[in-house]
Design a protein around this motif. Sequence first.
Motif, PDB file in Angstrom:
ATOM      1  N   GLY A  56       9.485  -0.738  -7.054  1.00  0.00           N
ATOM      2  CA  GLY A  56       9.640  -2.070  -7.621  1.00  0.00           C
ATOM      3  C   GLY A  56       8.528  -3.042  -7.299  1.00  0.00           C
ATOM      4  O   GLY A  56       8.655  -4.237  -7.609  1.00  0.00           O
ATOM      5  N   LYS A  57       7.424  -2.579  -6.694  1.00  0.00           N
ATOM      6  CA  LYS A  57       6.336  -3.482  -6.311  1.00  0.00           C
ATOM      7  C   LYS A  57       5.016  -2.962  -6.875  1.00  0.00           C
ATOM      8  O   LYS A  57       4.786  -1.746  -6.964  1.00  0.00           O
ATOM      9  N   TRP A  58       4.138  -3.897  -7.231  1.00  0.00           N
ATOM     10  CA  TRP A  58       2.817  -3.535  -7.702  1.00  0.00           C
ATOM     11  C   TRP A  58       1.969  -3.020  -6.529  1.00  0.00           C
ATOM     12  O   TRP A  58       2.226  -3.371  -5.383  1.00  0.00           O
ATOM     13  N   PRO A  59       0.960  -2.219  -6.826  1.00  0.00           N
ATOM     14  CA  PRO A  59       0.042  -1.794  -5.759  1.00  0.00           C
ATOM     15  C   PRO A  59      -0.881  -2.941  -5.354  1.00  0.00           C
ATOM     16  O   PRO A  59      -1.419  -3.645  -6.211  1.00  0.00           O
ATOM     17  N   PHE A  60      -1.035  -3.143  -4.062  1.00  0.00           N
ATOM     18  CA  PHE A  60      -1.914  -4.194  -3.532  1.00  0.00           C
ATOM     19  C   PHE A  60      -2.978  -3.562  -2.648  1.00  0.00           C
ATOM     20  O   PHE A  60      -2.704  -2.603  -1.920  1.00  0.00           O
ATOM     21  N   SER A  61      -4.158  -4.138  -2.720  1.00  0.00           N
ATOM     22  CA  SER A  61      -5.246  -3.682  -1.857  1.00  0.00           C
ATOM     23  C   SER A  61      -5.073  -4.313  -0.483  1.00  0.00           C
ATOM     24  O   SER A  61      -5.100  -5.544  -0.347  1.00  0.00           O
ATOM     25  N   ARG A  62      -4.879  -3.503   0.517  1.00  0.00           N
ATOM     26  CA  ARG A  62      -4.625  -3.988   1.867  1.00  0.00           C
ATOM     27  C   ARG A  62      -5.889  -4.605   2.461  1.00  0.00           C
ATOM     28  O   ARG A  62      -6.987  -4.110   2.268  1.00  0.00           O
ATOM     29  N   LEU A  64      -7.219  -5.629   6.218  1.00  0.00           N
ATOM     30  CA  LEU A  64      -6.858  -5.421   7.615  1.00  0.00           C
ATOM     31  C   LEU A  64      -5.461  -4.802   7.637  1.00  0.00           C
ATOM     32  O   LEU A  64      -5.262  -3.725   7.092  1.00  0.00           O
ATOM     33  N   PHE A  65      -4.474  -5.492   8.235  1.00  0.00           N
ATOM     34  CA  PHE A  65      -3.112  -4.955   8.238  1.00  0.00           C
ATOM     35  C   PHE A  65      -2.194  -5.709   7.280  1.00  0.00           C
ATOM     36  O   PHE A  65      -0.979  -5.512   7.284  1.00  0.00           O
ATOM     37  N   PHE A  66      -2.767  -6.546   6.415  1.00  0.00           N
ATOM     38  CA  PHE A  66      -1.972  -7.341   5.475  1.00  0.00           C
ATOM     39  C   PHE A  66      -1.731  -6.531   4.202  1.00  0.00           C
ATOM     40  O   PHE A  66      -2.670  -6.251   3.458  1.00  0.00           O
ATOM     41  N   GLN A  67      -0.484  -6.188   3.927  1.00  0.00           N
ATOM     42  CA  GLN A  67      -0.158  -5.406   2.733  1.00  0.00           C
ATOM     43  C   GLN A  67      -0.353  -6.220   1.460  1.00  0.00           C
ATOM     44  O   GLN A  67      -0.811  -5.684   0.453  1.00  0.00           O
ATOM     45  N   GLU A  68       0.040  -7.488   1.484  1.00  0.00           N
ATOM     46  CA  GLU A  68      -0.120  -8.372   0.332  1.00  0.00           C
ATOM     47  C   GLU A  68      -0.874  -9.617   0.820  1.00  0.00           C
ATOM     48  O   GLU A  68      -0.263 -10.636   1.149  1.00  0.00           O
ATOM     49  N   PRO A  69      -2.203  -9.545   0.891  1.00  0.00           N
ATOM     50  CA  PRO A  69      -2.992 -10.602   1.540  1.00  0.00           C
ATOM     51  C   PRO A  69      -2.784 -11.991   0.946  1.00  0.00           C
ATOM     52  O   PRO A  69      -2.623 -12.957   1.697  1.00  0.00           O
ATOM     53  N   ALA A  70      -2.777 -12.105  -0.388  1.00  0.00           N
ATOM     54  CA  ALA A  70      -2.664 -13.422  -1.011  1.00  0.00           C
ATOM     55  C   ALA A  70      -1.309 -14.064  -0.725  1.00  0.00           C
ATOM     56  O   ALA A  70      -1.223 -15.240  -0.352  1.00  0.00           O
ATOM     57  N   SER A  71      -0.234 -13.290  -0.885  1.00  0.00           N
ATOM     58  CA  SER A  71       1.111 -13.833  -0.635  1.00  0.00           C
ATOM     59  C   SER A  71       1.309 -14.169   0.840  1.00  0.00           C
ATOM     60  O   SER A  71       1.945 -15.169   1.180  1.00  0.00           O
ATOM     61  N   ALA A  72       0.772 -13.313   1.729  1.00  0.00           N
ATOM     62  CA  ALA A  72       0.900 -13.575   3.164  1.00  0.00           C
ATOM     63  C   ALA A  72       0.165 -14.855   3.547  1.00  0.00           C
ATOM     64  O   ALA A  72       0.695 -15.698   4.286  1.00  0.00           O
ATOM     65  N   PHE A  73      -1.068 -15.012   3.041  1.00  0.00           N
ATOM     66  CA  PHE A  73      -1.857 -16.201   3.368  1.00  0.00           C
ATOM     67  C   PHE A  73      -1.222 -17.459   2.783  1.00  0.00           C
ATOM     68  O   PHE A  73      -1.159 -18.501   3.442  1.00  0.00           O
ATOM     69  N   ALA A  74      -0.708 -17.356   1.538  1.00  0.00           N
ATOM     70  CA  ALA A  74      -0.059 -18.517   0.915  1.00  0.00           C
ATOM     71  C   ALA A  74       1.208 -18.895   1.664  1.00  0.00           C
ATOM     72  O   ALA A  74       1.517 -20.081   1.835  1.00  0.00           O
ATOM     73  N   SER A  75       1.968 -17.903   2.127  1.00  0.00           N
ATOM     74  CA  SER A  75       3.175 -18.189   2.913  1.00  0.00           C
ATOM     75  C   SER A  75       2.809 -18.891   4.214  1.00  0.00           C
ATOM     76  O   SER A  75       3.484 -19.843   4.636  1.00  0.00           O
ATOM     77  N   PHE A  76       1.736 -18.424   4.846  1.00  0.00           N
ATOM     78  CA  PHE A  76       1.269 -19.066   6.077  1.00  0.00           C
ATOM     79  C   PHE A  76       0.879 -20.520   5.819  1.00  0.00           C
ATOM     80  O   PHE A  76       1.225 -21.419   6.605  1.00  0.00           O
ATOM     81  N   LEU A  77       0.182 -20.780   4.707  1.00  0.00           N
ATOM     82  CA  LEU A  77      -0.228 -22.153   4.387  1.00  0.00           C
ATOM     83  C   LEU A  77       0.974 -23.033   4.074  1.00  0.00           C
ATOM     84  O   LEU A  77       0.979 -24.228   4.399  1.00  0.00           O
TER      85      LEU A  77
END
Length: 284
Positions: A56-62, A64-77
């Motif tokens: 159910g998820k699209w493939p993301f280019s990892r 470092l250790f971030f599976q979904e870098p954009a979503s992780a960074f946006a959540s952090f912000l």
Amino acid sequence: ERQNCSGAALRHFRARQPLYMDLTGWTCRDECKYECMWLTVRLYQQGGHRVPQFHGKWPFSRFLFFQEPASAFASFLNGLASLVMLQRYRAAVPPAAPTYPTCVAFAWVSLNAWFWSTVFHTRDTALTEKLDYFCASAVVLHSVYLCCVRTLGLQRPALISIFRAFLLLFLAGHISYLSLVRFDYGYNLVANAAAGMLTVAWWLRWCLRQGRRLPHVWKCAAAVLLLQALALLELLDFPPLLWVLDAHALWHIGTIPLNVLFYSFLMDDSLYLLKANSDLFKVD
């Protein structure tokens, strides 16, 4: 799970595995699944087929250790924006303001949700997924509670106590069902969407009625309307741009300024209520 890999694969994995990957729980099996995912994507593209989804998820280019870098960074912000605005709120609004405890509690509930959202998009496991979903539901329900406190609870404290107990029982039942019976994605989506729509309609009705008397309510109306518009991005289910930026990441990016706008409304409104109470006390 490393025992599921062959001896040669495990030795190769240990030789090339950076420490930060090991510390975040990446195993030999996880690495094999990641490499197999991209092999499958390349085969699909070579055959002229659409990019597939995996569980159910699209493939993301990892990264470092971030599976979904954009979503992780946006959540952090988003979490950082909530923390900064909480500090500004506490610096500007005295604790005597009628809605102070509810607004501060809302900020902490939101911070907790953005923390687990960051963790989930960094490392997707069964546990981090549940924590992300459950904490997001807590924010949605606390948003309903905040709206009720501001529009009804200041004049009817008994009513707000009953409503708070109902929301807590609903959250407990919601989490229990998803944890102990079945993790139903459809039910979770419908439940949160219904609570979100209720909050939007409730806030907008109050804003329309109070607009002339309270100039700052435009911030609340704009925040809830734009948030609802951004939620439509979730319907644009497209493969990630550059294998990083998908509709979900764009939604998280868009909520960053809306966090700031809504907290600005809470600050203005709390100061207004404090002044109104002070003026009433002087009259009495």
